[in-house]
Write a protein that holds these residues in place. Structure first.
Motif, short mmCIF file in Angstrom:
data_model
loop_
_atom_site.label_atom_id
_atom_site.label_comp_id
_atom_site.label_asym_id
_atom_site.label_seq_id
_atom_site.Cartn_x
_atom_site.Cartn_y
_atom_site.Cartn_z
N SER A 215 -8.26 5.77 3.91
CA SER A 215 -7.74 5.65 2.50
C SER A 215 -6.33 5.03 2.47
CB SER A 215 -7.60 7.05 1.80
OG SER A 215 -7.22 7.04 0.82
N LEU A 216 -5.37 5.33 3.09
CA LEU A 216 -4.10 4.79 3.18
C LEU A 216 -4.08 3.48 3.75
CD1 LEU A 216 -1.00 4.97 3.21
CD2 LEU A 216 -0.89 5.52 5.84
N ASP A 217 -4.84 2.91 4.67
CA ASP A 217 -5.01 1.53 4.86
C ASP A 217 -5.52 0.83 3.89
OD1 ASP A 217 -5.08 -0.44 7.61
OD2 ASP A 217 -6.86 -0.79 6.19
N LYS A 218 -6.43 1.45 3.07
CA LYS A 218 -6.92 0.47 1.84
C LYS A 218 -6.19 0.31 0.84
CE LYS A 218 -10.82 0.90 -1.17
NZ LYS A 218 -12.18 1.73 -1.66
N ILE A 219 -5.34 1.70 0.53
CA ILE A 219 -4.48 1.17 -0.46
C ILE A 219 -3.17 0.28 -0.32
CG2 ILE A 219 -2.42 2.55 -1.73
CD1 ILE A 219 -4.08 4.96 -1.45
N LEU A 220 -2.84 0.22 1.13
CA LEU A 220 -1.69 -0.49 1.36
C LEU A 220 -2.02 -1.99 1.58
CD1 LEU A 220 0.15 1.69 4.12
CD2 LEU A 220 0.81 1.19 1.73
N HIS A 221 -3.44 -2.13 2.08
CA HIS A 221 -3.96 -3.58 2.21
C HIS A 221 -4.19 -4.34 0.85
CE1 HIS A 221 -7.11 -6.52 2.36
NE2 HIS A 221 -6.53 -7.14 3.93
N LYS A 222 -4.48 -3.28 0.03
CA LYS A 222 -4.89 -3.96 -1.43
C LYS A 222 -3.60 -4.28 -2.26
CE LYS A 222 -6.79 -2.47 -5.82
NZ LYS A 222 -7.66 -1.40 -6.73
N ASN A 223 -2.32 -3.91 -1.81
CA ASN A 223 -1.08 -4.02 -2.40
C ASN A 223 -0.26 -4.69 -1.27
OD1 ASN A 223 -1.43 -2.58 -5.34
ND2 ASN A 223 -2.27 -1.10 -3.56
N ARG A 224 -0.91 -5.52 -0.42
CA ARG A 224 -0.07 -5.83 0.69
C ARG A 224 1.14 -6.71 0.26
NH1 ARG A 224 -5.13 -7.77 0.56
NH2 ARG A 224 -5.57 -10.09 0.41
N LYS A 225 1.13 -7.21 -0.98
CA LYS A 225 2.23 -8.20 -1.20
C LYS A 225 3.60 -7.41 -1.80
CE LYS A 225 -0.64 -12.20 -2.57
NZ LYS A 225 -1.04 -13.18 -3.78
N GLU A 226 3.17 -6.08 -1.72
CA GLU A 226 4.31 -5.10 -2.29
C GLU A 226 4.45 -4.11 -1.06
OE1 GLU A 226 4.33 -4.16 -6.27
OE2 GLU A 226 2.12 -4.51 -6.28
N ARG A 227 5.60 -3.74 -0.71
CA ARG A 227 6.19 -2.73 0.03
C ARG A 227 6.07 -1.37 -0.42
NH1 ARG A 227 11.77 -2.07 3.44
NH2 ARG A 227 10.94 -1.28 5.43
N ALA A 228 5.61 -0.46 0.27
CA ALA A 228 5.46 1.10 -0.31
C ALA A 228 6.28 2.12 0.64
CB ALA A 228 3.95 1.38 -0.02
N VAL A 229 6.40 3.12 0.12
CA VAL A 229 6.69 4.36 0.97
C VAL A 229 5.96 5.35 0.70
CG1 VAL A 229 8.24 5.27 -1.48
CG2 VAL A 229 8.91 6.16 1.02
N LEU A 230 5.62 6.00 1.73
CA LEU A 230 4.74 7.05 2.09
C LEU A 230 5.51 8.48 2.00
CD1 LEU A 230 1.72 8.21 2.50
CD2 LEU A 230 2.35 7.73 4.86
N TYR A 231 4.87 9.24 1.02
CA TYR A 231 5.43 10.65 1.09
C TYR A 231 4.34 11.48 1.46
CZ TYR A 231 6.60 15.23 -0.32
OH TYR A 231 7.02 16.85 -0.56
N LEU A 232 4.83 12.24 2.64
CA LEU A 232 3.73 13.26 3.34
C LEU A 232 4.26 14.37 3.67
CD1 LEU A 232 2.12 11.80 6.39
CD2 LEU A 232 4.51 11.45 5.70
N THR A 233 3.52 15.79 4.02
CA THR A 233 4.03 16.72 4.47
C THR A 233 2.92 17.09 5.55
OG1 THR A 233 4.62 17.56 2.28
CG2 THR A 233 4.40 19.21 4.02
N PRO A 234 3.06 16.60 6.69
CA PRO A 234 2.15 16.73 7.94
C PRO A 234 2.07 18.12 8.46
CG PRO A 234 4.34 15.97 8.53
CD PRO A 234 4.32 15.75 7.30
N THR A 235 2.89 18.97 8.26
CA THR A 235 2.51 20.37 8.93
C THR A 235 2.88 21.36 7.84
OG1 THR A 235 3.90 19.92 10.90
CG2 THR A 235 3.61 22.10 10.29
#
Length: 458
Positions: A215-235
């Motif tokens: 899901s993350l890969d799909k979002i970033l690939h779709k908007n690949r001309k722009e840069r993103a910041v990912l916010y997450l709480t892994p634990t």
């Protein structure tokens, strides 16, 4: 006093010493009301003989309890319980996410008395450095190392809680990215910060480990001309309790590197070192802003957080931190330093881990529908469709139980999966079963009233 079976210091408990195990068991019984205020504890020598341990271990256990203010020493008479249990009421707050109180009035007054004799006047007489006093940064770096986060003191900033650290990280990242990605359900405080920064938000799908790499890969690939910041709480994700294992963390890092995305890692629930779950800071230090706090693993009132930015971003974080116009209260600085240096903070951290385990077991037994948590914290996730969640919350309110709004964690309006977060730290363990019974009653009262309702687990 009759010996409690739970006081056996020989029971296995990781690397804890007999003194730590005894202090934890006795502290749990005091907070649960099994031992009442002014109950006299067994004499050191008598308890040591009855438990088959050294007198020194009993003395150290009593010293740990006294630092926490759970017991008091009376010269010539012995050691006595000093904590009064709360009065029963009719209101249950399962909305406020915080750990249960571990510091009594006696512990706090004792700390203040010690600080009055040794506190540095410069804490109160001059403005602190923007990033915090060097000595306090050194103490905090040592504390983080015990949690598996290695950092040089000069590479971390002290903040007035995790929320300020998140705001600073997002403010700095905002000048390098055009949009944010986060979990379908996520921390409302960060969603508010994103809205204040006018940052578009994309929701990535989740499972029991958190964000799905595809899901993350799909979002970033779709908007690949722009840069993103990912916010997450892994634990111990808030609110779903999802916790990522190593392979998932590595996959997320690989995708972020492929699309050059920045990462804001919320580590406020990390309460111990687990080598199989390294931080994103360790896996991708060149792009990760790591945030942590003492509020969730020590005390809600100790509003001290940390921000560890990627290399090259420190100088950009300093003016953002200064512009936030918040500073750590000097007294909080001093208390943090004293508790970390005299061992109080470490004993409370371990006690809270054990308290979280027994409360999680109680919640799971009372509400089999909850997602089984794989880390220590004081919240649980009860997944269900939105309309049903709203009815359960309304019914629970009528029964005297406060729960957060079902929509408060949705990262976007397009997210349909939701549920109810149960924060069970602010209710005493003695009263928690009644609160959970009322929640279960609210859940059962909604069953069968709407056809085709299901309770999906992701």
């Amino acid at each position: 006093m009759r010996l409690q079976s739970s006081w056996d210091p020989h029971l296995p408990d990781g690397n804890a010493s007999p003194a730590e195990r005894l202090a934890e068991a006795m502290g749990t019984d005091i907070l649960a009301g099994k031992l009442k205020v002014d109950d006299r504890l067994p004499a050191h020598r008598d308890l040591a003989w009855r438990l088959g341990i050294g007198i020194g271990s009993v003395s150290r256990a009593y010293a740990i309890l006294e630092r926490r203010g759970l017991v008091r020493s009376v010269h010539g008479r012995g050691m006595f319980v000093s904590v009064r249990q709360e009065n029963a009421g009719t209101r249950f707050d399962l909305a406020t996410n915080m750990p249960p109180p571990m510091f009594s009035n006696r512990a706090l007054s004792g700390t203040l008395n010690k600080l009055a004799k040794q506190v540095d006047p410069d804490l109160f007489n001059v403005y602190p450095p923007i990033a915090g006093h060097p000595e306090h940064r050194r103490i905090m770096a040592h504390w983080l190392a015990e949690l598996g986060v290695e950092v040089l003191p000069e590479n971390l900033l002290l903040t007035a809680g995790a929320q300020q650290a998140l705001n600073v990280a997002l403010n700095v990242a905002r000048s390098h990215v055009t949009y944010a990605v986060t979990e379908e359900q996520t921390y409302p405080g960060m969603l508010g910060a994103m809205r204040q920064n006018h940052m578009p938000v994309h929701a990535a799908r989740m499972d029991e480990e958190g964000i799905l790499p595809a899901s993350l890969d799909k979002i970033l690939h779709k908007n690949r001309k722009e840069r993103a910041v990912l916010y997450l709480t892994p634990t111990m994700h808030n609110p779903t309790t999802a916790t990522m294992e190593l392979q998932r963390r590595q996959e997320i890092v690989s995708i972020c590197r492929k699309f050059d995305a920045l990462i804001i890692e919320d580590g406020v629930y990390v309460s111990g070192h687990n080598p199989s779950r390294p931080s994103f800071l360790e896996l991708a230090p060149e792009r990760t802003f790591h945030v942590s706090s003492l509020s969730k693993i020590l005390s809600p009132g100790l509003r001290i957080g940390t921000l560890i930015p990627p290399a090259g971003y420190m100088e950009k974080c300093l003016p953002a931190l200064l512009a936030s116009s918040l500073m750590i209260a000097p007294l909080s600085y001093a208390m943090m330093a004293l508790w970390m240096q005299n061992g109080t903070a470490e004993s409370v951290r371990k006690a809270l881990q054990n308290e979280a385990i027994r409360r999680q077991e109680l919640v799971t037994a009372s509400l089999p529908q909850v997602v089984q948590a794989r880390h220590y914290a004081f919240h649980a996730w009860l997944p269900m469709p939105l309309k049903r969640a709203e009815r359960v919350i309304a019914l629970a309110k009528d029964l005297g139980v406060s729960l957060p709004a079902a929509t408060s964690f949705q990262s976007t309006k397009a997210v349909h999966s939701t549920g109810i977060r149960l924060a069970f730290g602010s209710v005493s363990f003695r009263r928690l079963p009644e609160a959970l019974r009322l929640v279960q009653s609210a859940c059962l009262d909604t069953e069968g009233k709407v056809s085709r309702d299901t309770i999906p687990i992701y």
